[in-house]
Design a protein around this motif. Structure first.
Motif, mmCIF file in Angstrom:
data_model
loop_
_atom_site.group_PDB
_atom_site.id
_atom_site.type_symbol
_atom_site.label_atom_id
_atom_site.label_comp_id
_atom_site.label_asym_id
_atom_site.label_seq_id
_atom_site.Cartn_x
_atom_site.Cartn_y
_atom_site.Cartn_z
ATOM 1 N N SER A 157 16.286 42.634 48.163
ATOM 2 C CA SER A 157 15.374 43.188 47.158
ATOM 3 C C SER A 157 14.337 42.153 46.742
ATOM 4 O O SER A 157 13.150 42.463 46.588
ATOM 5 C CB SER A 157 16.173 43.657 45.931
ATOM 6 O OG SER A 157 15.313 44.094 44.908
ATOM 7 N N PHE A 161 22.156 42.283 48.976
ATOM 8 C CA PHE A 161 21.142 43.276 48.659
ATOM 9 C C PHE A 161 20.199 42.826 47.549
ATOM 10 O O PHE A 161 19.036 43.236 47.520
ATOM 11 C CB PHE A 161 21.777 44.639 48.382
ATOM 12 C CG PHE A 161 22.146 45.336 49.658
ATOM 13 C CD1 PHE A 161 21.201 46.067 50.363
ATOM 14 C CD2 PHE A 161 23.413 45.207 50.194
ATOM 15 C CE1 PHE A 161 21.504 46.671 51.562
ATOM 16 C CE2 PHE A 161 23.744 45.815 51.397
ATOM 17 C CZ PHE A 161 22.788 46.551 52.081
ATOM 18 N N LEU A 162 20.648 41.942 46.671
ATOM 19 C CA LEU A 162 19.734 41.355 45.687
ATOM 20 C C LEU A 162 18.740 40.415 46.375
ATOM 21 O O LEU A 162 17.557 40.378 46.017
ATOM 22 C CB LEU A 162 20.507 40.626 44.587
ATOM 23 C CG LEU A 162 21.280 41.548 43.636
ATOM 24 C CD1 LEU A 162 22.182 40.728 42.722
ATOM 25 C CD2 LEU A 162 20.336 42.429 42.838
ATOM 26 N N GLU A 193 31.206 36.614 39.435
ATOM 27 C CA GLU A 193 31.785 37.923 39.741
ATOM 28 C C GLU A 193 30.993 38.701 40.793
ATOM 29 O O GLU A 193 31.402 39.795 41.188
ATOM 30 C CB GLU A 193 31.873 38.749 38.450
ATOM 31 C CG GLU A 193 32.733 38.092 37.387
ATOM 32 C CD GLU A 193 32.550 38.722 36.015
ATOM 33 O OE1 GLU A 193 31.932 39.799 35.918
ATOM 34 O OE2 GLU A 193 33.031 38.116 35.050
ATOM 35 N N LEU A 194 29.872 38.163 41.250
ATOM 36 C CA LEU A 194 29.047 38.877 42.221
ATOM 37 C C LEU A 194 29.733 38.938 43.584
ATOM 38 O O LEU A 194 30.257 37.935 44.070
ATOM 39 C CB LEU A 194 27.692 38.186 42.378
ATOM 40 C CG LEU A 194 26.736 38.256 41.190
ATOM 41 C CD1 LEU A 194 25.502 37.414 41.459
ATOM 42 C CD2 LEU A 194 26.347 39.694 40.895
ATOM 43 N N SER A 195 29.709 40.108 44.190
ATOM 44 C CA SER A 195 30.258 40.247 45.544
ATOM 45 C C SER A 195 29.205 39.805 46.556
ATOM 46 O O SER A 195 28.012 39.761 46.254
ATOM 47 C CB SER A 195 30.647 41.705 45.804
ATOM 48 O OG SER A 195 29.476 42.505 45.889
ATOM 49 N N LYS A 196 29.657 39.503 47.775
ATOM 50 C CA LYS A 196 28.732 39.137 48.841
ATOM 51 C C LYS A 196 27.772 40.285 49.125
ATOM 52 O O LYS A 196 26.600 40.067 49.409
ATOM 53 C CB LYS A 196 29.495 38.755 50.115
ATOM 54 C CG LYS A 196 30.237 37.444 50.006
ATOM 55 C CD LYS A 196 30.995 37.122 51.277
ATOM 56 C CE LYS A 196 31.767 35.831 51.111
ATOM 57 N NZ LYS A 196 32.581 35.511 52.278
ATOM 58 N N HIS A 197 28.258 41.498 49.034
ATOM 59 C CA HIS A 197 27.456 42.702 49.242
ATOM 60 C C HIS A 197 26.309 42.753 48.225
ATOM 61 O O HIS A 197 25.149 42.968 48.593
ATOM 62 C CB HIS A 197 28.363 43.931 49.117
ATOM 63 C CG HIS A 197 27.666 45.223 49.373
ATOM 64 N ND1 HIS A 197 27.181 46.003 48.355
ATOM 65 C CD2 HIS A 197 27.381 45.860 50.531
ATOM 66 C CE1 HIS A 197 26.624 47.081 48.879
ATOM 67 N NE2 HIS A 197 26.723 47.021 50.190
ATOM 68 N N SER A 198 26.637 42.549 46.955
ATOM 69 C CA SER A 198 25.611 42.565 45.902
ATOM 70 C C SER A 198 24.594 41.451 46.105
ATOM 71 O O SER A 198 23.389 41.674 45.982
ATOM 72 C CB SER A 198 26.251 42.431 44.518
ATOM 73 O OG SER A 198 26.969 43.591 44.187
ATOM 74 N N VAL A 199 25.075 40.258 46.421
ATOM 75 C CA VAL A 199 24.180 39.121 46.630
ATOM 76 C C VAL A 199 23.233 39.407 47.796
ATOM 77 O O VAL A 199 22.022 39.163 47.699
ATOM 78 C CB VAL A 199 24.970 37.813 46.872
ATOM 79 C CG1 VAL A 199 24.059 36.688 47.319
ATOM 80 C CG2 VAL A 199 25.722 37.417 45.602
#
Length: 137
Positions: free
Chosen positions: A71, A67-68, A59-65
């Motif tokens: 980080s 920035f993770l 369910e992870l979006s490319k945006h979340s991936v």
């Protein structure tokens, strides 16, 4: 409830500094960081697996991936420099200077995240910065 976790984080961060200072004695700081990272990797994945949270990967979006990953890169660089500083300096000086990250985070949260800066947060950040300068000079 968040503050309980924050206090536990602070407590374990303080133990991290003490244990790391002892651990980097006569050890290359990059190797020490690599060992620490493997331990964290095993613990973090173990918790995620034990709690059945791996299903969230799909369910992870490319945006979340993205920035993770950023980080994670920032964390890795922070640890590398932290361990080198611990190897060269006193833990009673390195750890508080490292906590300048609190003031920097407050500033960056206003600039990047457009969060509102309260007077209390501004004064607190300024005090951290002044305290850091006292420790450095």
């Amino acid at each position: 409830m968040w503050w309980i976790y924050a206090l536990l984080s602070a407590f374990f961060a303080s133990l991290t500094a003490i244990f790391a200072k002892i651990g980097v004695t006569n050890v290359n700081s990059d190797l020490a960081t690599a060992i620490r990272t493997v331990v964290i990797l095993i613990v973090a994945w173990g918790i995620a697996i034990a709690r059945g949270e791996l299903k969230g990967i799909a369910e992870l979006s490319k945006h979340s991936v993205l920035f993770l990953i950023l980080s994670g890169l920032a964390t890795g660089l922070s640890w590398i420099f932290y361990y080198k500083a611990l190897q060269l300096g006193k833990v009673s000086q390195v750890a508080p200077v490292d906590k300048l990250s609190v003031a920097l985070t407050i500033i960056l949260s206003v600039i990047i995240l457009k969060e509102t800066l309260s007077l209390k947060a501004a004064i607190g950040a300024l005090m951290i910065i002044c305290g850091t300068l006292v420790l450095i000079f």
